[in-house]
Every structure is written in structure tokens, then in C-alpha cells.
Design an enzyme around this catalytic site. Structure first.
Site, PDB file in Angstrom:
ATOM      1  CG  HIS A  52      -2.012  -1.115   1.447  1.00  0.00           C
ATOM      2  ND1 HIS A  52      -1.342  -2.481   1.609  1.00  0.00           N
ATOM      3  CD2 HIS A  52      -3.204  -1.093   0.881  1.00  0.00           C
ATOM      4  CE1 HIS A  52      -2.645  -3.080   1.447  1.00  0.00           C
ATOM      5  NE2 HIS A  52      -3.765  -2.818   1.210  1.00  0.00           N
ATOM      6  CG  HIS A 296      -5.928   1.947  -0.873  1.00  0.00           C
ATOM      7  ND1 HIS A 296      -6.309   2.745   0.180  1.00  0.00           N
ATOM      8  CD2 HIS A 296      -6.073   0.743  -0.650  1.00  0.00           C
ATOM      9  CE1 HIS A 296      -6.442   2.216   1.164  1.00  0.00           C
ATOM     10  NE2 HIS A 296      -6.427   0.994   0.796  1.00  0.00           N
ATOM     11  CD  GLU A 453     -22.091  -5.898  23.455  1.00  0.00           C
ATOM     12  OE1 GLU A 453     -22.995  -6.141  24.108  1.00  0.00           O
ATOM     13  OE2 GLU A 453     -21.856  -5.300  22.618  1.00  0.00           O
ATOM     14  CG  HIS A 515     -29.728 -13.032  25.329  1.00  0.00           C
ATOM     15  ND1 HIS A 515     -30.547 -12.633  24.390  1.00  0.00           N
ATOM     16  CD2 HIS A 515     -29.349 -12.066  26.321  1.00  0.00           C
ATOM     17  CE1 HIS A 515     -30.560 -11.315  24.386  1.00  0.00           C
ATOM     18  NE2 HIS A 515     -30.242 -10.897  25.299  1.00  0.00           N
TER      19      HIS A 515
END
Length: 718
Positions: A52, A296, A453, A515
Site C-alpha cells: 500500500h 491505494h 462490546e 442469548h
């Protein structure tokens, strides 16, 4: 405002000088050095055949400015405690960092740059912490570095609170800055929102993010997917924002003075984190490929490299050319860094003399050495009692709080469920945001990540990378999915981060399949270097914490129950638990005919199944295996003692998928598992309906014996 967070205009104390000020000296040699950076970026990618180059070319002035003029660092001592930290969140542009490490004298050579992305080189495709000197964190997965930087800024404040809380603003040897370069890819990743919102809430004035806004990604113009006002977004969070636009005149002018002023203004802004949008043109000044997606992530090609070097006034025939005067000029940062380090050392030694107890704590934490006798604080739980392992873990944390000040953490808005709050400990929070439930201060201990999270995972990594503290973070096991990229990086970097993942099975009951983790345990066990620990009872939980805290070289996950579990004799021996698997209950005659292997809440099922089998005259051994990784680490003799090859009749029982247990039960063994999602009902009903019962284990044991030619017995109907 609290002590230790410098205010604008505060008197700068003796011994805490920075390397630069808003007055910038930018010579012809500095300009030449920046052009050398561009040429090296082109040459390295050209030689590697991949990489890159574009961002490394356009960021050359910014990265050089940071390393040469802005940051406080000492290349001759890369682990200097008083250094600023640098995070390259856009890790694909690794050359942005590698070339500065080379020019600044961190030990990289031109040969290392020639070895970009090659086997056994110090310049892998993305920077790797612990592999290359000067690399503060492993980056590549976009957005993670921003989270690491936030974690480092939080850790810097916590550590100052431990070591030097009473110092005047800006006067502590533990005051330093975190600098992060981020790309549009970092900003697009959702994790950047999580951590940036929290950074503003925490008022992290020791953090600056330099946003390289070049409007190009692999799919070329970012307009195809990105149209938000990123600066306004950060203003909305509460960051201090600035824009430096090198295209504003209609021509591309790299106004380094303007960038320097913005960086210094960011350093002076101590009430909130700073965000600087730097508008660049990727790949500048490549005449044909600048400002395109092609530059890029791929080599420019020999013709474009030659053309670009002509634009820069360089010999296109030369490769990896660094004029001696440019290198000498750049390496002068070593002398400046050593001088700043020596001046800092005076203040540091004064602090040590005035604070011998805190200095002793600093020395211990610097090596992550636990204090003598610390384990005596671990609680014990009465055999025969019944307690959820999440609750036992909470009691362990509260007991360790007074003896292990380095241990701190919290939850993603699940403190009450995860039991991650140490009793009597203040929250880590600006005082204006403390609540009745959670009083605190900026130097507190209990972390509140909010429902973030993924951000929590990357912040925990940054905390662990910054210094000697030991962070932990909690949520439900099923939501480890949100954290997995950061957990993987913790394992890759061998960071001592602890995850407190509760509600570890269908045993959480009524909340239902959304869950209830099923595949998660083995998915996590698949991560190399992560210890997944599922304790059988309260004492095994305490012992697990004991073992985890004695490890400094890897992350660990505690998978803990919501439901109560009986406490068995012999589970609190840390030496046994550290083996990963051990004999919990032996066959009545000492010669087992069948082995039952259980983890977590299913150890209880195995123990009850053993009673039934023994009552039928089948000698049965129960093995508790809280951590497969620890068991694998034992020598063959120990493993054979616990699971003797002479006893091929075996059953493993776990409330999750069977994947992985076949290794332990062999061709003749059976696994009592859960190969489907759960349901919403009381947990005892679920275990009964899904066949996670002692009777089912008995049937599986008899089936295993039958495979070996023994009596098949009777089925249970499950």
C-alpha cells in the site's frame, strides 16, 4: 477538574519538557527527508510486488512531523515509560510507520525496508507488536487501532492515579500523549463509533486522532459509500475538532506549519480528545496514479515510480536511495529524544524519592509481578453449598481488589449480571458523570463501557499494551461474537486480558436462543493462544482466577454460569486446575471402566451419572476439564494419567456443540452435547428436554462400553 489532566496555559514544570512547540523549524533537509519517505514507500512496494504505497506517500509529511517534531520519544529506549504512544490504526499503510522507525533510528535498516512483506522480515504487511521495535500495537483490521489508542489514553490516566495522583496538572512523569493516525476505513468501521463516543464521555484530553481524509479506498472514490460529515460526527461526540485542508487553495499545498499548529493545539486541549481532519491526496505526487484506488493497494509500476521520482527531482535509476545528510539530519531526533528523556528522568527520580511505596508498586507492575502472598486473599467456598460461578467470580474480584491495584475492569452495561464490580471501588469516570449507583472519579477502577462490546475488546487491548495494569471486561458469552476481532488480536499479541463471559449456556434459561451460546465455546477454543476456562464450581472459579493472573503472555476467557452449581471437594486446588483437566472423582475400585469428562455446569451431570453407573457396578471416573488449552500444555505422561489409553470407553458432556470433544473421547467414545439452538424456558426444563441429564450420560457411557463389546444395557428414551 481533577489533578493530572493539564489545562491550557498551565505552567510547564521542570523536567517535563516536550520535544516541540507551535514554532516550527522546517528546513530544506526536512523537505528532502519527506520526499525520501515517498521514494522509499514506492521502492519497497515495488520490490515486494504488493503493498500500500499511496497513503504512505501522502502521509509522509504528517508522519515525519510527528516523529521528528511533535512526539516525545527516545529511539534509543523504545520502552521508555514517559514516551508518547503512536498508533497507526490504518495498518495497511505499514510503511508510514516502518520508514519513520528507520529514519528515527529504532533499528530498522534499508534491508528491512527491502524485505517488506517477506518471510522472516521485520517489516510484515501490517505492523506487529512484539515483532518490530517501535510498533506499539498490531494493526490491520481497521478501527482496532483507534480503540487501542483510546485504551492507552484510559490506562495512562489510571496509572497516573495509581502512581502520582496529587501532582499538579502536567507535572507528573506519567503525563504523556497518545497519537493515532486513522483512515477513512477506520472511521467507517463501526468500532470507531463505539470507542470514539466513549473517549469523549471519558474526556480523554491526552488523545489525538489524526484523520487522513484522502477520499480513496480500494473501491476508488469513497463517495460510493461514505458521505457523512466526519468532523461534525466527532463534534457531536464532544471531541475538540480541527481541519487542515491541503487542497483548499485549489492546488495541493502541504502546509506543514498549519498541521503543526493543529497538533500543538490538540496537545494543549486537555479537557477532551482531539480530532484533526487532514485532507490529503493519496499517492501525491505520482503524475498518473495519484488520487486513484489503484495507488491505494498495489505497486505503482516501474514507469510511474520513475515519473514520480522525476517530479521529486530524484534519479529514477536509483532505488532505496537515502542521502547521507538526510539520514544524519533525521537521526538527530535520537539526540533530542535522549535529552528529553534525561530531563524527564530528573522529575521521575524526584518522584521516586518522594513516593517510595508507589515507586515499589510501579516496579512490581512494570514486570507484571504479583505481590507475595496475594493468593491468600482468594475466597474459599463451603463444600456442599450452591453458588453460580458468575457470583463466585464477583466475590473473587472484590477480594482481590485491595491486594492487586493493577487489576481493574468492568462490563458492557452488564455489571450486575456479570458480577464485575469490585465492592467499594469507585468508577473510572469524570466526576460530572458519576451516578448514585456508581460514584467515581477520573482515577477510579470500575470501567463502564456501555453497550459497546467490540469497542470494549479493543480498549482492553490498549490498556494492556500501555503498561502494567491487568484489565478485564465482561458481557454474556453469546456476545463474545461482537468482541471476537479484538479477542483474536489479544491472542495474536499475547496480551494478559481477561474476559468475564457469563450466562455460558442454555442454563441461562428464559431469555432463549438469542442469548444462549451453543457454538461459542469451541469457536473460541479455535483461537490460538486464547485460554477458554469453564469452571465446574465456585472454588474452581477462584482457582481459575489464580491461574489466569499468574499468566502474563496470553488472554483468558472465563465462561461462567447464571445458575447455581454445587461446590465439590478438591476443586479449589490451583495446581490441579492449572493442569486444565484433573480427576475429580475416581472409580470406586481405582480401575475405571469408563471415563466421564465434564466442563462447567455439566460436571454436576457427570458426577450424578457416575453415581448411577457405580450403583450398577460400573467403575467410573469423573474428569473435570475446565480448560482444554491448559490440558494440552501438559506432558503426555500427565494426560495419560488422567485419560489413560487403556480406558477407551468415554463420554464428554458439555452444553454446546460436540466439535472438538472427539479428540478426547476417541472412536469408541460418545459426546452428550447440543447440536442445535436452545429455547426459552426455565433452565432445568431445557436440560431435561434436550437430554443434558445424568441418565443420558449413563446411556452414552453404556453405549461406549457396548462399542467395545461390553453390555449395552438399556436406553433412557432421550
Amino acid at each position: 477538574m481533577w489533578a493530572g489532566i493539564a489545562k491550557t496555559g498551565a505552567k510547564k514544570p521542570e523536567g517535563i519538557e516536550q520535544l516541540s512547540s507551535a514554532s516550527l523549524e522546517w528546513s530544506d533537509l526536512d523537505r528532502q527527508a519527506v520526499d525520501v519517505v515517498r521514494a522509499l514507500a514506492m521502492d519497497a512496494v515495488e520490490k515486494a510486488g504488493s503493498g500500500h504505497p499511496g497513503t504512505a506517500m501522502s502521509l509522509a509529511p504528517a508522519a515525519y512531523l510527528l516523529f521528528q517534531k511533535t512526539m516525545r520519544h527516545d529511539p534509543s529506549d523504545p520502552t521508555w515509560v514517559g514516551r508518547d504512544r503512536f498508533v497507526l490504526s490504518c495498518g495497511h499503510s505499514s510503511l508510514t510507520l516502518y520508514i519513520q522507525l528507520y529514519l528515527s533510528g529504532y533499528g530498522l535498516t534499508l534491508d528491512d525496508l527491502r524485505g517488506l512483506r517477506q518471510w522472516d522480515s521485520l517489516t510484515p504487511g501490517h505492523p506487529e507488536h512484539g515483532h518490530t521495535v517501535g510498533v506499539e500495537t498490531t494493526t490491520g483490521p481497521l478501527g482496532q487501532g483507534v480503540g487501542n489508542a483510546v485504551g492507552m489514553a484510559m490506562a495512562a490516566r489510571r496509572e497516573r492515579g495509581l502512581f502520582d495522583p496529587g501532582a499538579e496538572p502536567g507535572a507528573s512523569p506519567f503525563d504523556h500523549h497518545i497519537w493515532c493516525i486513522a483512515s477513512e476505513g477506520d472511521i467507517e468501521e463501526g468500532i470507531s463509533h463505539e470507542v470514539s463516543a466513549l473517549a469523549a464521555h471519558q474526556q480523554l484530553g491526552n488523545l489525538t486522532v489524526l484523520f487522513d481524509s484522502n477520499h480513496i479506498s480500494i473501491e476508488d472514490d469513497t463517495q460510493i459509500a461514505l458521505s457523512e460529515d466526519v468532523v461534525a460526527r466527532y463534534e457531536a461526540y464532544g471531541w475538540h475538532t480541527q481541519t487542515v485542508d491541503w487542497t483548499e487553495t485549489g492546488e495541493y499545498v502541504e502546509n506543514v506549519q498549519a498541521l503543526n499548529e493543529a497538533l500543538e493545539a490538540a496537545r494543549a486541549e486537555t479537557d477532551r480528545p482531539s480530532f484533526i481532519r487532514l485532507r490529503t491526496i493519496i499517492g501525491w505526487p505520482a503524475p498518473h496514479k495519484q488520487n486513484t484506488g489503484k495507488i491505494h493497494g498495489s505497486a505503482l509500476g516501474a514507469d510511474e515510480v520513475a515519473a514520480t521520482k522525476r517530479v521529486l527531482g530524484m534519479d529514477p535509476e536509483q532505488s532505496f536511495a537515502v542521502p547521507a545528510d538526510v539520514l544524519t539530519h533525521s537521526r538527530a531526533v535520537v539526540d533530542r529524544g535522549r535529552a528529553a528523556h534525561a530531563q524527564w528522568e530528573k522529575g521521575y527520580l524526584d518522584w521516586r524519592d518522594a513516593n517510595p511505596d508507589r515507586a515499589a508498586l510501579f516496579d512490581r507492575m512494570a514486570t507484571r509481578t504479583l505481590p507475595d502472598g496475594w493468593a491468600a486473599a482468594l475466597p474459599g467456598f463451603e463444600v456442599g453449598s450452591s453458588i453460580a460461578t458468575r457470583k463466585a467470580s464477583g466475590e473473587v474480584l472484590s477480594a482481590l481488589g485491595p491486594v492487586l491495584p493493577e487489576l481493574w475492569g468492568g462490563s458492557a452495561d452488564l455489571a450486575e449480571s456479570n458480577n464485575t464490580t469490585m465492592k467499594g471501588q469507585p468508577s473510572f469516570i469524570p466526576e460530572e458523570f458519576q451516578t448514585k449507583e456508581f460514584p467515581g472519579n477520573p482515577y477510579g477502577r470500575t470501567l463502564h463501557f456501555g453497550i459497546r462490546e467490540h469497542g470494549m475488546g479493543s480498549i482492553l487491548n490498549g490498556i494492556a499494551l500501555h503498561g502494567g495494569t491487568r484489565p478485564y471486561g465482561g458481557t454474556f458469552l453469546v456476545f463474545s461474537d461482537y468482541m471476537r476481532p479484538a479477542v483474536r488480536l489479544a491472542a495474536l499479541m499475547k496480551l494478559p486480558v481477561t474476559y468475564v463471559w457469563t450466562h455460558d449456556s442454555i442454563g441461562l434459561g428464559e431469555d432463549g436462543p438469542t442469548h444462549q451460546p451453543v457454538e461459542h465455546l469451541w469457536a473460541l477454543r479455535a483461537i490460538p493462544g486464547l485460554d477458554v476456562v469453564r469452571p465446574a464450581d465456585a472454588n474452581e472459579t477462584a482457582a481459575a482466577w489464580h491461574v489466569i493472573l499468574e499468566h502474563n503472555d496470553r488472554p483468558a476467557a472465563l465462561a461462567l454460569t447464571r445458575q447455581n452449581l454445587p461446590v465439590y471437594p478438591g476443586t479449589g486446588d490451583a495446581a490441579k486446575v492449572a493442569k486444565g483437566g484433573y480427576i475429580l472423582e475416581e472409580a470406586s475400585n481405582g480401575q475405571p471402566e469408563v471415563l466421564l469428562i465434564g466442563t462447567g455446569s455439566e460436571v454436576e451431570i457427570a458426577v450424578e451419572a457416575r453415581k448411577l453407573l457405580e450403583a450398577e457396578g460400573i467403575p467410573t471416573r469423573v474428569v473435570s476439564m475446565p480448560c482444554v488449552e491448559w490440558f494440552h500444555a501438559q506432558d503426555a505422561a500427565y494426560r495419560m494419567t488422567v485419560l489413560p489409553p487403556s480406558v477407551p470407553a468415554r463420554v464428554a458432556v458439555e452444553a454446546g456443540i460436540a466439535l472438538g470433544w472427539r479428540e478426547f473421547v476417541g472412536d469408541h467414545g460418545n459426546v452428550v452435547s447440543l447440536e442445535h439452538f436452545g429455547a426459552s424456558a426455565p433452565y432445568k426444563t431445557l436440560y431435561q428436554q434436550f437430554g443434558l441429564t445424568p441418565e443420558r450420560v449413563v446411556a452414552a457411557a453404556k453405549g461406549s462400553i457396548a462399542k467395545l463389546g461390553g453390555d449395552p444395557g438399556e436406553t433412557t428414551g432421550n
